[in-house]
Design a protein around this motif. Structure first.
Motif, mmCIF file in Angstrom:
data_model
loop_
_atom_site.group_PDB
_atom_site.id
_atom_site.type_symbol
_atom_site.label_atom_id
_atom_site.label_comp_id
_atom_site.label_asym_id
_atom_site.label_seq_id
_atom_site.Cartn_x
_atom_site.Cartn_y
_atom_site.Cartn_z
ATOM 1 N N ALA A 31 0.722 -1.168 0.013
ATOM 2 C CA ALA A 31 0.011 -0.050 0.046
ATOM 3 C C ALA A 31 0.803 1.312 0.024
ATOM 4 C CB ALA A 31 -0.927 0.181 1.195
ATOM 5 N N PHE A 81 -6.545 0.685 2.095
ATOM 6 C CA PHE A 81 -6.022 -0.235 0.798
ATOM 7 C C PHE A 81 -6.700 -1.507 1.241
ATOM 8 C CE2 PHE A 81 -2.800 -3.291 -0.379
ATOM 9 C CZ PHE A 81 -2.452 -2.833 -1.774
ATOM 10 N N ASN A 88 -3.842 -5.194 -6.991
ATOM 11 C CA ASN A 88 -2.956 -4.364 -6.273
ATOM 12 C C ASN A 88 -1.537 -4.885 -6.146
ATOM 13 O OD1 ASN A 88 -4.620 -2.142 -5.328
ATOM 14 N ND2 ASN A 88 -5.549 -3.354 -3.758
#
Length: 118
Positions: A31, A81, A88
């Motif tokens: 993140a 996040f 991601n």
């Protein structure tokens, strides 16, 4: 306050990452460094039963206690996040299906394919 601790954590992680040649272990690392160009983000997953059994064995705690270990709240609160979203990450690996050596080889090959390793 926790927000001050998080800011310091983020600053430290970004400083380390900007110098390169580091492996940052932990979900907040992805993140915090998601916008850094030369990063390579890997998520290692496993079935919940496998994780609970492993935590209980490695930490030498009863399975009930292992079930209660929760790290997602930190990411939801401070980082905003979704660590479970595969978008991601560059690579997602099932830990229950691969040995640590295999995982290392898969990560290195992914980095090679992306041009991060020679």
């Amino acid at each position: 306050p926790q927000v001050v601790v998080y800011r310091k954590l983020a600053e430290t992680v970004r400083t380390l990452a900007s110098h390169g040649h580091v492996i940052i272990v932990g979900r907040a690392g992805a993140a915090i460094t998601k916008d850094m160009e030369r990063g390579y983000h890997v998520r290692i997953v496993a079935p919940m039963e496998w994780k609970i059994e492993r935590i209980a064995r490695v930490c030498n705690v009863p399975q009930k206690e292992a079930e209660n270990r929760e790290r997602e709240e930190f990411l939801r609160t401070f980082v905003k996040f979704d660590s479970s979203d595969p978008k991601n990450y560059h690579l997602v690996i099932n830990n229950a299906e691969h040995s640590p050596e295999d995982i290392g080889m898969l990560v290195m090959e992914g980095m090679r394919l992306k041009g991060l390793l020679k």
